[in-house]
Design a protein around this motif. Structure first.
Motif, PDB file in Angstrom:
ATOM      1  N   LEU A 106     -77.141 -87.462-101.233  1.00  0.00           N
ATOM      2  CA  LEU A 106     -77.863 -86.430-101.998  1.00  0.00           C
ATOM      3  C   LEU A 106     -77.097 -85.975-103.247  1.00  0.00           C
ATOM      4  N   GLU A 107     -75.780 -85.742-103.102  1.00  0.00           N
ATOM      5  CA  GLU A 107     -75.024 -85.249-104.273  1.00  0.00           C
ATOM      6  C   GLU A 107     -75.016 -86.297-105.390  1.00  0.00           C
ATOM      7  N   ASN A 108     -74.978 -87.574-105.024  1.00  0.00           N
ATOM      8  CA  ASN A 108     -75.061 -88.636-106.044  1.00  0.00           C
ATOM      9  C   ASN A 108     -76.405 -88.582-106.759  1.00  0.00           C
ATOM     10  N   VAL A 109     -77.460 -88.334-106.011  1.00  0.00           N
ATOM     11  CA  VAL A 109     -78.805 -88.258-106.607  1.00  0.00           C
ATOM     12  C   VAL A 109     -78.861 -87.082-107.585  1.00  0.00           C
ATOM     13  N   VAL A 110     -78.278 -85.950-107.176  1.00  0.00           N
ATOM     14  CA  VAL A 110     -78.293 -84.767-108.055  1.00  0.00           C
ATOM     15  C   VAL A 110     -77.533 -85.080-109.342  1.00  0.00           C
ATOM     16  N   ARG A 111     -76.345 -85.665-109.221  1.00  0.00           N
ATOM     17  CA  ARG A 111     -75.540 -86.010-110.417  1.00  0.00           C
ATOM     18  C   ARG A 111     -76.287 -87.023-111.294  1.00  0.00           C
TER      19      ARG A 111
ATOM     20  N   ASP B   5     -75.421 -87.213-115.433  1.00  0.00           N
ATOM     21  CA  ASP B   5     -73.962 -87.329-115.502  1.00  0.00           C
ATOM     22  C   ASP B   5     -73.478 -88.774-115.576  1.00  0.00           C
ATOM     23  N   TYR B   6     -74.250 -89.718-115.031  1.00  0.00           N
ATOM     24  CA  TYR B   6     -73.811 -91.119-115.032  1.00  0.00           C
ATOM     25  C   TYR B   6     -74.375 -91.889-116.224  1.00  0.00           C
ATOM     26  N   ASN B   7     -75.190 -91.250-117.028  1.00  0.00           N
ATOM     27  CA  ASN B   7     -75.851 -91.953-118.134  1.00  0.00           C
ATOM     28  C   ASN B   7     -75.598 -91.302-119.498  1.00  0.00           C
ATOM     29  N   HIS B   8     -74.520 -90.534-119.587  1.00  0.00           N
ATOM     30  CA  HIS B   8     -74.134 -89.965-120.889  1.00  0.00           C
ATOM     31  C   HIS B   8     -75.267 -89.153-121.504  1.00  0.00           C
ATOM     32  N   LEU B   9     -75.955 -88.360-120.694  1.00  0.00           N
ATOM     33  CA  LEU B   9     -77.033 -87.506-121.203  1.00  0.00           C
ATOM     34  C   LEU B   9     -76.664 -86.048-120.917  1.00  0.00           C
ATOM     35  N   PRO B  10     -75.907 -85.446-121.821  1.00  0.00           N
ATOM     36  CA  PRO B  10     -75.381 -84.110-121.544  1.00  0.00           C
ATOM     37  C   PRO B  10     -76.434 -83.004-121.526  1.00  0.00           C
ATOM     38  N   ASN B  11     -77.640 -83.293-122.064  1.00  0.00           N
ATOM     39  CA  ASN B  11     -78.638 -82.203-122.130  1.00  0.00           C
ATOM     40  C   ASN B  11     -79.575 -82.162-120.921  1.00  0.00           C
ATOM     41  N   HIS B  12     -79.304 -82.971-119.891  1.00  0.00           N
ATOM     42  CA  HIS B  12     -80.074 -82.943-118.647  1.00  0.00           C
ATOM     43  C   HIS B  12     -81.563 -83.200-118.860  1.00  0.00           C
ATOM     44  N   LYS B  13     -81.864 -84.093-119.787  1.00  0.00           N
ATOM     45  CA  LYS B  13     -83.280 -84.299-120.117  1.00  0.00           C
ATOM     46  C   LYS B  13     -83.946 -85.324-119.186  1.00  0.00           C
TER      47      LYS B  13
END
Ligand code: ADP
Length: 152
Positions: free
Chosen positions: A59-64, A69-77
């Motif tokens: 689950l925590e991996n899914v949330v990240r 967080d794993y795709n260099h998208l800092p704006n959480h879009k």
């Protein structure tokens, strides 16, 4: 009421600029797009969306992953869509393919563009699609207000 289905374009799809090609695949299903927007995600929304994964070790991996967080998208879009039409859920799920891209038919969206990082236990599968009409309604209520959805 016609059947509805929530579709999310996940961070790996955005990073790889797959939005257009994924929409193209889904548009061929001849369903109506009745809502669409870019969403700035919160962890609370992801956890509510994936409530059925509570207690799963990944689950925590899914949330990240969903937070970008794993795709260099800092704006959480994330991009969110509601499709509507006859058998919307079954048609979209067939086109999206199995959860694990390694098991997805090669011609599906996940089979074409997804990746399972086994060592890190992260399933990069590009899109979310509701898996039942009932769950679709629960999810759509989480992601959209009624005013944002057209009555097609
Ligand atoms: P689906 O997205 O096909 O409806 P689930 O609801 O079971 O599948 O899982 C939600 C999401 O959690 C998946 O799309 C995937 O990103 C992630 N996931 C599912 N199973 C695993 C797993 N075994 N390891 C890591 N991530 C997983």
């Amino acid at each position: 009421m016609k059947e509805r289905c929530l579709v999310l374009m996940k961070p790996d799809a955005l990073e790889k600029r797959l939005t257009g090609i994924i929409l193209d695949r889904l548009e061929r299903l001849e369903l109506d797009i009745v809502a669409a927007k870019a969403v700035c995600l919160t962890e609370d929304l992801i956890r509510a969306h994936y409530q059925h994964l509570a207690g799963k070790p990944f689950l925590e991996n899914v949330v990240r992953y969903m937070m970008g967080d794993y795709n260099h998208l800092p704006n959480h879009k994330i991009l969110a869509f509601v499709f509507q039409g006859e058998e919307a859920v079954a048609k979209i799920r067939r086109t999206v393919g199995a959860t694990n891209p390694d098991n997805a038919a090669p011609w599906t969206i996940r089979g074409n563009f997804g990746k399972f990082d086994k060592a890190a236990d992260i399933v990069y599968n590009c899109v979310h699609a509701s898996d039942s009409a009932q769950d679709a309604e629960r999810e759509i209520n989480l992601w959209f207000s009624p005013q944002e959805i057209l009555d097609a």
